[in-house]
Write an enzyme that holds these catalytic residues in place. Structure first.
Site, short mmCIF file in Angstrom:
data_model
loop_
_atom_site.label_atom_id
_atom_site.label_comp_id
_atom_site.label_asym_id
_atom_site.label_seq_id
_atom_site.Cartn_x
_atom_site.Cartn_y
_atom_site.Cartn_z
N HIS A 76 1.08 -0.83 -0.38
CA HIS A 76 0.34 -0.05 0.08
C HIS A 76 1.14 1.06 -0.22
O HIS A 76 0.86 1.69 -1.22
CB HIS A 76 -1.02 -0.14 1.13
CG HIS A 76 -1.83 -1.36 1.00
ND1 HIS A 76 -2.75 -1.17 0.85
CD2 HIS A 76 -2.10 -2.08 2.33
CE1 HIS A 76 -3.66 -2.20 1.01
NE2 HIS A 76 -2.95 -2.86 2.04
C1 BDR Z 1 -3.50 1.49 4.97
O1 BDR Z 1 -3.39 1.26 6.17
C2 BDR Z 1 -2.08 0.60 7.09
O2 BDR Z 1 -3.04 -0.54 8.11
C3 BDR Z 1 -1.44 0.52 6.18
O3 BDR Z 1 0.07 0.97 6.80
C4 BDR Z 1 -2.13 1.39 4.97
O4 BDR Z 1 -1.56 2.95 5.38
C5 BDR Z 1 -3.69 0.16 4.74
O5 BDR Z 1 -4.89 0.41 4.10
#
Ligand code: BDR
Ligand code: CA
Length: 303
Positions: A241
């Site tokens: 992500h």
């Molecule tokens: C996002 O949520 C967090 O847990 C991760 O670091 C990322 O930024 C993904 O949904």
């Protein structure tokens, strides 16, 4: 090189995003600003320090601490995904010094925005609380930056914390609403794009085997906890992500984009609306090019 600030709540994929940013010659990371999200604020700041200590980028970015809680809601963390300590609970990090942060996140953001104006890229890979507070302080300075790249939202796909909401936006929807209504140059990297960026375990192992040593071992150890997500193509792995936000900050051609008007729902839903666009949304991804670049640049200096 583009002056860059990364607002982060490390987090396994945040840690990978930081290592990737330091290996990216397009970006000059001036500061890490921390925010409560995946873990409480104090731990987010310690984790930012741990990752900086692991990679030892030169010049070393400042670490500045930000908001300890969302604007109006209690904090929801993500220990089930990142581990209790946010970095896979592997232990063995160097002892944390007494003072980890040197400065306040909002001060650092505003100062960089005023100095660099169009040249500045702000990459927000946690809940948007700090960005909303910076807006409250000096909206004009923030509107003058080049790009605000946000990892967050689920536009045309299901969410990852509720059926319709993604974690970063869900944790602080009030902050997100202010940010999306402020007329900022937003590039949004939602789950629509990041679910196409699944890293398979063997891809990371092969890449780390090319640069054996303590740094590679630590990367393998803290990421191990995260390899259990299912991507758009059915493969299981670790979703990149936050690294994707860094990737498109350095090179927007990695993604295909759609200009969209988005509104933020009460629980952090990101919904399309008719009307003038308020952001550009990454909808497609050149996965092969992105993953190859990510693996080539994963903190090569110290590996
Ligand atoms: C996002 O949520 C967090 O847990 C991760 O670091 C990322 O930024 C993904 O949904
Ligand atoms: Ca994050």
């Amino acid at each position: 090189m583009t002056p860059t600030i990364i607002d982060t709540d490390p987090g396994i994929d945040d840690a990978l995003a930081l290592l990737f940013a330091w290996g990216s010659p397009e970006l000059e990371v001036e500061a890490l600003t921390t925010v409560a999200g995946n873990v409480p604020l104090a731990l987010a700041t310690v984790n930012a320090w741990r990752v900086r200590e692991l990679c030892r980028p030169a010049p070393a970015p400042v670490i500045a601490e930000g908001a300890a809680a969302p604007l109006r809601r209690p904090l929801r963390t993500a220990a089930d995904y990142h581990g209790q300590d946010g970095l896979g609970d592997i232990g063995g990090w160097p002892e944390t010094p007494e003072r980890v942060a040197s400065g306040q996140a909002v001060d650092v953001m505003i100062d960089a925005a005023r100095r660099h104006r169009r040249r500045l890229v702000l990459i927000a890979i946690g809940p948007l609380t700090n960005v909303a507070l910076a807006l409250e302080r000096d909206a004009e300075a923030l509107r003058a930056i080049g790009r605000l790249v946000i990892m967050g939202g689920a536009v045309d796909v299901p969410g990852n914390v509720t059926p319709d909401a993604e974690f970063n936006i869900h944790v602080d929807p009030d902050a997100a609403r202010r940010v999306f209504e402020a007329g900022l140059p937003i590039d949004l990297v939602p789950l629509d794009a990041t679910r196409q960026a699944i890293l398979r375990r063997e891809e990371l192992s092969e890449a780390l085997a090319r640069t054996p040593g303590p740094v590679a071992e630590r990367i393998a150890a803290f990421t191990a906890f995260g390899f259990r997500e299912r991507g758009a193509d059915g493969t299981t792995g670790l979703t990149l992500h936050d690294p994707l936000a860094v990737g498109v900050a350095a090179d927007p051609t990695l993604a295909t984009w759609d200009r969209v008007r988005l509104i933020i729902g009460a629980d952090g839903e990101t919904r399309r609306r008719a009307g003038a666009p308020n952001c550009r949304v990454a909808v497609g991804l050149d996965r092969a090019r992105f993953v190859q670049r990510f693996l080539e640049r994963l903190c090569p200096r110290s590996a």
